[in-house]
Write a protein that holds these residues in place. Structure first.
Motif, PDB file in Angstrom:
ATOM      1  N   UNK A  51       3.263   7.892  -7.224  1.00  0.00           N
ATOM      2  CA  UNK A  51       3.184   6.826  -6.588  1.00  0.00           C
ATOM      3  C   UNK A  51       4.173   5.616  -7.507  1.00  0.00           C
ATOM      4  N   UNK A  52       4.966   5.570  -8.485  1.00  0.00           N
ATOM      5  CA  UNK A  52       5.320   5.550  -9.308  1.00  0.00           C
ATOM      6  C   UNK A  52       6.753   5.137  -7.918  1.00  0.00           C
ATOM      7  N   UNK A  63      12.561  -6.924  -2.284  1.00  0.00           N
ATOM      8  CA  UNK A  63      13.435  -7.680  -3.253  1.00  0.00           C
ATOM      9  C   UNK A  63      12.548  -8.184  -4.380  1.00  0.00           C
ATOM     10  N   UNK A  64      11.556  -7.321  -4.345  1.00  0.00           N
ATOM     11  CA  UNK A  64      10.463  -8.624  -5.624  1.00  0.00           C
ATOM     12  C   UNK A  64      10.868  -7.710  -7.088  1.00  0.00           C
ATOM     13  N   UNK A  65      12.049  -8.603  -7.760  1.00  0.00           N
ATOM     14  CA  UNK A  65      11.688  -7.658  -9.399  1.00  0.00           C
ATOM     15  C   UNK A  65      10.559  -7.638  -9.973  1.00  0.00           C
ATOM     16  N   UNK A  66       9.603  -8.071  -9.968  1.00  0.00           N
ATOM     17  CA  UNK A  66       7.716  -7.763 -10.839  1.00  0.00           C
ATOM     18  C   UNK A  66       7.619  -6.423 -10.385  1.00  0.00           C
ATOM     19  N   UNK A  69       7.932  -4.039 -13.617  1.00  0.00           N
ATOM     20  CA  UNK A  69       7.327  -3.828 -14.590  1.00  0.00           C
ATOM     21  C   UNK A  69       5.793  -2.671 -14.260  1.00  0.00           C
ATOM     22  N   UNK A  70       5.802  -3.528 -13.023  1.00  0.00           N
ATOM     23  CA  UNK A  70       4.114  -2.381 -12.542  1.00  0.00           C
ATOM     24  C   UNK A  70       4.505  -0.903 -12.888  1.00  0.00           C
ATOM     25  N   UNK A  76       3.767   4.404 -18.400  1.00  0.00           N
ATOM     26  CA  UNK A  76       3.477   4.565 -19.622  1.00  0.00           C
ATOM     27  C   UNK A  76       1.973   5.297 -19.203  1.00  0.00           C
ATOM     28  N   UNK A  77       0.701   3.943 -18.596  1.00  0.00           N
ATOM     29  CA  UNK A  77       0.167   4.514 -18.621  1.00  0.00           C
ATOM     30  C   UNK A  77      -0.262   6.122 -17.925  1.00  0.00           C
TER      31      UNK A  77
END
Length: 122
Positions: A51-52, A63-66, A69-70, A76-77
């Motif tokens: 999934x990552x 091209x979104x850097x958001x 973060x996701x 981590x989860x």
């Protein structure tokens, strides 16, 4: 030269999505098939990694850097979930494989008998 780079970029994105899709299917098969609980936990951990990978490829494509973060939050989860499952298996004690070793025979079809129920240990 720019057209060639764009074509290579699009082909690389498509190939990576196909490979990640194949990894997703194989991992889902391993989770469903088992045969033991630790195998399923490893499958869930691998599913998080796939999934990552999907999130990273979509982030690169759009091209979104958001999306970075996701992907970090999902990592981590996923790590915390793997640790929690490992603690559950450790607290549980015996695995399914250990219980199968205690059976008087390996294959019930060879001797024509049903598999006896084993007593649970507390």
């Amino acid at each position: 030269m720019t057209d060639l780079a764009t074509q290579i970029y699009e082909v690389a994105i498509d190939i990576s999505l196909v490979l990640l899709g194949l990894a997703f299917l194989l991992t889902t098969f391993r989770i469903v098939r088992g045969p033991t609980l630790p195998d399923r936990v490893l499958g869930l951990d691998m599913l998080t990694s796939v999934a990552i990978g999907f999130i990273a490829i979509i982030g690169i494509d759009t091209g979104y850097t958001l999306y970075v973060d996701i992907a970090i939050a999902l990592g981590l989860v996923g790590f915390l979930a793997t640790v929690a499952f490992a603690r559950f298996i450790l607290a549980r004690g015996r695995t399914e494989e250990d219980q199968l070793k205690d059976l008087p025979f390996k294959n019930p079809n060879e001797q024509g008998q049903a598999i006896p129920k084993t007593e649970r240990r507390s």
